[in-house]
Scaffold this active site. Structure first.
Site, PDB file in Angstrom:
ATOM      1  N   ILE A 346       0.669  -1.270  -0.077  1.00  4.56           N
ATOM      2  CA  ILE A 346       0.080   0.114  -0.103  1.00  4.56           C
ATOM      3  C   ILE A 346       0.881   1.402  -0.002  1.00  4.56           C
ATOM      4  O   ILE A 346       0.375   2.323  -0.375  1.00  4.56           O
ATOM      5  CB  ILE A 346      -0.869  -0.059   1.236  1.00  4.56           C
ATOM      6  CG1 ILE A 346      -0.369  -0.080   2.598  1.00  4.56           C
ATOM      7  CG2 ILE A 346      -2.018  -1.041   1.088  1.00  4.56           C
ATOM      8  CD1 ILE A 346      -1.081   0.185   3.779  1.00  4.56           C
ATOM      9  N   CYS A 407      -2.346 -12.321   0.847  1.00  8.61           N
ATOM     10  CA  CYS A 407      -1.032 -11.413   0.608  1.00  8.61           C
ATOM     11  C   CYS A 407      -0.382 -11.349   2.146  1.00  8.61           C
ATOM     12  O   CYS A 407      -0.319 -12.396   2.802  1.00  8.61           O
ATOM     13  CB  CYS A 407      -1.485  -9.783   0.173  1.00  8.61           C
ATOM     14  SG  CYS A 407      -2.926  -9.283   1.152  1.00  8.61           S
ATOM     15  N   GLY A 410      -4.392 -10.005   4.020  1.00  8.51           N
ATOM     16  CA  GLY A 410      -5.427 -10.383   3.177  1.00  8.51           C
ATOM     17  C   GLY A 410      -6.842  -9.461   2.993  1.00  8.51           C
ATOM     18  O   GLY A 410      -7.915  -9.970   2.586  1.00  8.51           O
ATOM     19  N   ASP A 412      -6.231  -6.339   1.076  1.00 11.58           N
ATOM     20  CA  ASP A 412      -5.888  -5.325   0.169  1.00 11.58           C
ATOM     21  C   ASP A 412      -5.584  -6.016  -1.042  1.00 11.58           C
ATOM     22  O   ASP A 412      -6.513  -5.688  -1.957  1.00 11.58           O
ATOM     23  CB  ASP A 412      -4.582  -4.524   0.793  1.00 11.58           C
ATOM     24  CG  ASP A 412      -4.990  -3.602   1.888  1.00 11.58           C
ATOM     25  OD1 ASP A 412      -6.022  -2.841   2.022  1.00 11.58           O
ATOM     26  OD2 ASP A 412      -3.981  -3.260   2.911  1.00 11.58           O
ATOM     27  N   CYS A1118     -41.379   2.763 -16.857  1.00 10.27           N
ATOM     28  CA  CYS A1118     -39.961   3.029 -16.724  1.00 10.27           C
ATOM     29  C   CYS A1118     -39.230   1.616 -16.584  1.00 10.27           C
ATOM     30  O   CYS A1118     -37.875   1.572 -16.431  1.00 10.27           O
ATOM     31  CB  CYS A1118     -39.427   4.078 -15.525  1.00 10.27           C
ATOM     32  SG  CYS A1118     -40.030   3.521 -13.880  1.00 10.27           S
ATOM     33  N   CYS A1131     -52.977   3.146 -12.372  1.00  7.84           N
ATOM     34  CA  CYS A1131     -53.804   4.407 -13.210  1.00  7.84           C
ATOM     35  C   CYS A1131     -55.224   3.967 -13.123  1.00  7.84           C
ATOM     36  O   CYS A1131     -55.604   3.069 -13.888  1.00  7.84           O
ATOM     37  CB  CYS A1131     -53.028   4.352 -14.468  1.00  7.84           C
ATOM     38  SG  CYS A1131     -53.717   5.872 -15.543  1.00  7.84           S
TER      39      CYS A1131
END
Length: 1190
Positions: A346, A407, A410, A412, A1118, A1131
């Site tokens: 990092i 890594c 665990g 990142d 929509c 409606c």
């Protein structure tokens, strides 16, 4: 007992916990230049050099003359003062903002204010997400359902749904362990963990003691075709002593065995299995958690060799042994292979990003751009990440081997690789819904430290914990989207919005460091979810190139030369201008306006004489502006008058400038929010098939028969006004033919003039010496503006043109006009060759008659007998100038449609003769920004001077969506074109209108931030809009034909009427004493024709049947999906089911015996309004005939 007094306990609402702070103004005449959100309060408002600056509890807003900076406070990384008078603001998404002040003291004061506003929060409630949610709770129930909708069911039940979708055998091979319930084992892991079925919880506890942060190996993905799995964990704690853990080694090897026991669909046929079927069946039936070495397991196919992918380099992994970490040894993990990827940590990523931000903040065109970009190593880091993900995907898909990724901790690099590999393997994660599930599961549930990495965790001052890990992963997804544009359901705007709200703290999705903290702080219930904004039903984030149903595994090119810099995030200045921008002068007093106009920025392009070398000027990086200080402009500045010429888009590199009125500078196209310009070649290609509106946009009104005569006298030009209206959408070919007709150049088809008496074509001639008749130019479907090749590459110098009041003009009376001062305006610059002309002028409030004429010959000139509309709120106005309310959801769903959709058509408004004080138009914004069910008024290009330009022509609704023209009742473009002489444009003296209070600009999203533009998606939306328009037009034609057939069937006379039937009619006629004509004559046959029969409306005998609720899963308009927060609304006219945004208007329906206003959808609302207008029009058209006959 005595009288009851007030209650002892006061009812406190949630928003009372977040009271707004008092606004501190540097000048009393300043106004807030943006629309605040719920719970947002502006705390400081002042003026910088050539800009307005405001700080709220959510954002920093700086409004320059030609741009707007709108940055959430939590997006700001650092603030410092440079050169004594400049604020240098660095953002976490690599943007850099510079703001100049006039004095050193003012600069330091704003530095202090901004530093306090962007400091780390002392408690979680200091983040704006909590105040935003609390203030939204005070709204009505309907608003809450629209705005506060939490993640959908696919998010809440994602783990169970994912296990079922990926086909895990939870009976014999895998099991869900609850060892982490209430986060008692690992706070950064989810509460349910997937492990092989024979692994006990006791063994998991022993493994957790050996893995860093107790992050044990768990399975997160299974390949459907071959059964290979992907697992994740943290590094083993081997240290220098070389510790081992038998349970950890057994768990890792058990994952490979479980994958062999649970093969996928491709392996189930025996391609990967070498054991006997009997042994496999025996193992499946007799399998028990205690039988860890049963004969069935040993007799099946040998498990594939598991790949342990360590994201670090080997050197870094060994160096971590000094801190208690380390890596797996292949000797201790049988049937496993360890591979190191060499991804940076990092700290290296943070430094690379800071270098990238410094490079992107340089001058626009540095000579060493490519070398400087390469030195940041940002693209190199992306390339390594993509290679690691491709390696995992190939191992799982091609080799059928399971993979374990880790890594150091665990949280990142591990989620980067795992999530990216899942996108490559599974097309589900390339959809909007699947991508949301992916972010929630692999990033949020597995404890990526968003609070520390994004810098909004409370009481955490360690800057070394910050790193744009999630931003880097989104950038890699963007690279995949670039390489595979047809395989992702979401578009780039979706990713850009996700980047913004990773840091904005408007939503609670990315708050805190792990799920345990979120649950303890009750973040999920006290904040809104970002997926409410980025929902799957939002068409703005839908990729129109997406090909559903494809199960292709992606194999991207990972070389650095194949990667692209994400300009939409890192270089937003080079992207098309965003919407929702306005002129800053709208929020200043007149005195401040004149001061700001005189003190223009010095870093603009040097002024030339009439911009003769405009093409070379456009090649430079400086923006193009014009002021009245140009010597060639001062001579004519007093003679500039307005007209109604629409906007025109200029070529790339040029900026079309539009004057905004008295004492205000010119406005660029980007400032008005127009779509980005295209090259002329693309314009010609796109203009072959213009889109036309198909719905009506009108309110209730009355038709008045008015006789108006109007003439203009000048020495230069002949101005013609072309107005078109339609009641029914005609045939497309006829519609195009009618659009090409203009005053003598052609005649509209007869059927349009005879059927409804609504469509009319007229021209108003002016005696200006000379004639220059141009046909109606074709419409550019991308920008919505006409293309005028006749006006290319010419300079237009308007001159005066005085109306003839004796002819009954619509202008104000001469006495009123003489009392108002004549405003000064600036000329526009000449457009370069290849672009359309741009004209600078003021609007004419009353000088142009906005009429709808009755049917008469197209070539006829002179005074016209027109008809005006009368609106109960606005007074008299033409038919096509009535406004229509539209909802926020309609704008957000189709925000960039260039076609004439009714959702974006603002209706123009004019004022009749005799009204000295015009009525104020409806505002389209409100003090509190609200979601879809709040109504707004689309402001069209009205005839109202300065305010018309600010409120209408520059409004985002009109400029971006309606594209500068309006739609009449039939959906046809009701445009007013000025055919002018190539040298001059004449107009009348304008009348000064009273300017109402300024209205904040309308943003397209509920987050208060502008929407990122994409020219390709813009064009694809137009194509979809045109397709839907054609479908709707065909539906209307089918309905019309059906109605005609029904009328013919009901009104058809008998084939052979009996003689006595005719005698009855004859006797009846004789008894009435009618001797005008014999009923047995030839004319008597007409009496038996269908015209003599009164048509019967089928609606009078039918009752509207409602669609059942269980049959409607999506909105009929929509297409958004209904759920707990998206309720169904019927409606009362058509019976279909709609959402609240598409069915919120009310009207009485006498045909249904509903005389009180009831709920109707938007389409029925427009249809009923147009039907009433037709009836009123037919009544008023019959009145002169009846008067003449009498």
């Amino acid at each position: 007992m005595g009288e009851e007094g007030p209650p002892s306990l006061e009812y406190i609402q949630a928003k009372d916990l977040f009271p707004p702070k008092e606004l501190v103004k540097e000048e009393e005449n300043l106004q807030v230049p943006f629309t605040v959100l719920q719970g947002e309060g502006v705390e400081f408002l002042g003026r910088a050099t050539d800009a307005l600056i405001a700080i709220s509890n959510y954002r920093l807003h700086i409004k320059f003359k030609d741009s707007v900076i709108n940055v959430p406070l939590r997006m700001i990384d650092s603030v410092e003062s440079r050169d004594m008078f400049q604020l240098h603001i660095a953002c976490k998404d690599s943007k850099v903002v510079r703001c100049h002040f006039s004095t050193f003291k003012q600069c330091q004061e704003w530095l202090s204010r901004l530093s306090r506003a962007t400091a780390r929060p002392a408690k979680p409630e200091d983040l704006f997400a909590f105040a935003y949610h609390a203030w939204c709770l005070g709204l009505t129930e309907e608003d809450q359902h629209t705005h506060l909708c939490q993640p959908g069911e696919h998010i809440r039940c994602r783990q169970e749904a994912e296990l079922a979708r990926m086909g895990f055998d939870l009976q014999n091979v895998w099991r869900v362990s609850h060892i982490n319930s209430n986060y008692k084992l690992c706070p950064s892991y989810p509460q349910k963990l997937l492990v092989p079925v024979w692994i006990t919880d006791k063994e998991l506890e022993n493994v957790a003691s050996f893995r860093s942060w107790k992050r044990i190996p768990v399975v997160v993905y299974r390949h459907l075709r071959n059964g290979a799995a992907i697992a994740r964990c943290s590094q083993p704690e081997i240290s220098w002593w070389g510790w081992r853990n038998a349970d950890d080694e057994y768990l890792v090897t058990s994952i490979a065995k479980a994958c062999a026991l649970d093969p996928g669909t491709r392996a189930s046929g025996g391609s990967l299995s070498t054991g006997t079927n009997d042994a496999s069946e025996a193992c499946d039936t007799d399998f028990d958690s205690s039988l860890t070495a049963c004969s069935g397991v040993e007799s099946t196919a040998a498990p594939q060799k598991l790949l342990i992918l360590d994201a670090r380099s080997y050197t870094a992994a060994v160096a971590n042994r000094a801190k208690g970490g380390g890596c797996e040894c292949e000797e201790y993990y049988p049937n496993c292979e360890v591979l190191f990827m060499g991804m940076a940590n990092i700290h290296a990523i943070r430094n690379s990003f800071q270098y990238l931000r410094a490079v992107c903040s340089q001058m626009p065109d540095p000579s060493n751009w490519l070398s400087a970009l390469e030195s940041t190593k940002w693209l190199q880091h992306l390339s390594v990440m993509l290679k690691a993900a491709v390696l995992v995907a190939n191992t799982v898909d091609r080799e059928g081997r399971p993979v374990l990724v880790h890594c150091s901790d665990g949280w990142d690099r591990t989620p980067q690789i795992v999530a990216l590999a899942k996108i490559l393997l599974d097309p589900y994660y390339r959809t909007l819904e699947g991508f949301q599930v992916l972010v929630e599961s692999d990033w949020l549930d597995f404890g990526h430290k968003f609070g520390d990495r994004c810098g909004h965790q409370e009481n955490a001052e360690d800057q070394n914990e910050q790193c744009p890990v999630f931003l880097q992963w989104l950038d890699s997804v963007h690279q995949l989207l670039k390489q595979f544009p047809c395989l992702f359901e979401f578009n780039e705007a979706f990713l850009v919005k996700l980047v913004q709200h990773t840091y904005s703290c408007l939503y609670g999705t990315f708050l805190a460091n792990n799920p345990c903290e979120r649950e303890k702080r009750n973040i999920y219930k006290r904040t809104c979810s970002v997926w409410a904004l980025l929902r799957a039903g939002n068409k703005n984030f839908h990729n129109f190139l997406y090909t559903p149903g494809s199960d292709v595994v992606l194999h991207p090119v990972c070389h650095v030369r194949a990667l692209h810099l994400w300009t939409a995030v890192y270089l937003p200045a080079s992207s098309p201008c965003t919407l929702g921008e306005e002129n800053m002068d709208l929020y200043l007093s007149p005195v401040a306006q004149s001061q700001e106009f005189s003190g223009r920025s010095l870093d603009r392009l040097p002024k030339t004489r009439s911009m003769d070398d405009l093409l070379s000027a456009c090649d430079t990086s400086s923006p193009l502006t014009r002021t009245s200080s140009d010597p060639n402009l001062n001579n004519h500045s007093q003679e500039v008058r307005g007209s109604l010429e629409p906007w025109h888009s200029s070529p790339e590199g040029a900026e079309t400038v539009i004057d905004s009125g008295v004492g205000s500078p010119q406005l660029t196209v980007g400032e008005m929010g127009l779509p980005p310009p295209l090259p002329s070649s693309q314009k010609e290609y796109l203009s072959n098939k213009p889109f036309k509106g198909h719905k009506s946009c009108s309110l209730s009104y009355k038709l008045l028969n008015t006789s108006v005569s109007w003439e203009m006298k000048s020495n230069t030009s002949d101005i013609k006004v072309l107005e078109e209206t339609e009641a029914l959408a005609p045939d497309p070919s006829a519609q195009e033919e009618q659009g090409r007709t203009s005053d003598g150049l052609g005649k509209p088809p007869e059927q349009f003039l005879e059927k409804e008496a609504v469509s009319s074509l007229c021209s108003v001639s002016s005696k200006c010496g000379g004639a220059c008749d141009f046909p109606e130019p074709p419409q550019d479907p991308l920008t919505g503006t006409p293309q005028q090749p006749h006006l290319d590459s010419m300079q237009i110098s308007p001159s005066r043109c005085t109306p003839d009041h004796s002819q009954g003009s619509l202008c104000n009376p001469p006495s009123v006009a003489s009392q108002t001062p004549e405003p000064n305006t600036d000329l526009l610059s000449q457009d370069p060759p290849g672009s359309t002309a741009s004209i600078s002028h003021q609007e004419q409030p009353s000088s142009v008659p906005d009429l709808i004429y009755k049917k008469e010959d197209a070539g006829k000139r002179g005074s016209k007998n027109g008809q005006l509309l009368e609106n109960p709120r606005f007074g008299k106005m033409p038919l096509e100038l009535a406004r229509k309310p539209i909802s926020q959801s309609q704008i957000s769903e189709f925000s960039f449609l260039g076609s004439n959709w009714d959702s974006f058509q603002g209706m123009m408004t004019s004022f009749p003769s005799g009204e000295t004080t015009p009525r104020r138009l409806l505002a389209y914004g409100c003090c509190s920004k609200r979601p879809s069910n709040k109504h707004i008024r689309a402001a069209g290009p009205c005839l109202g001077g300065q305010w018309a330009q600010r409120e209408g022509m520059k409004s985002p609704v009109c400029s971006s969506h309606s594209n500068g023209h309006c739609t009449g009742p039939g959906g046809k473009n009701n445009r007013m074109w000025f055919s002018s002489h190539p040298k001059q444009v004449s107009s009348t003296k304008p009348s000064l209108l009273s300017c109402p209070s300024p209205v904040p600009p309308l943003y397209l999203d509920d987050d208060g931030l502008p929407f990122p533009t994409d020219v390709i998606q813009h064009r694809l939306r137009q194509i979809e809009a045109g397709y839907r328009q054609e479908v709707e037009q065909l539906r209307r034609q089918v309905r019309e034909l059906q109605m005609r057939l029904d009328i013919r069937h009901c009104c058809a006379p008998p084939a052979e009427p009996p003689m006595d039937y005719e005698d009855d009619f004859t006797c009846l006629k004789e008894s009435d004493g009618s001797d005008t004509e014999d009923f047995g004559s030839d004319h008597s046959e007409d009496c038996l024709s269908e015209a003599s029969w009164e048509p019967v409306d089928k609606k009078e005998t039918e009752v509207t049947r409602w669609v059942p609720d269980h049959m409607a899963s999506h909105c009929f308009n929509c297409d958004c999906e209904f759920w707990l927060a998206k309720r169904r609304h019927h409606c009362r006219n058509c019976g279909n089911v709609f959402c609240a945004g598409c069915c919120h208007l009310k009207l009485p329906i006498p045909d249904q015996q509903l005389y009180d206003p009831v709920l109707v959808c938007n389409s029925c609302y427009e249809h009923i309004q147009v039907s009433r207008a037709r009836e009123l029009m037919s009544q008023h058209l019959k009145k002169p005939i009846a008067t003449a006959s009498s």
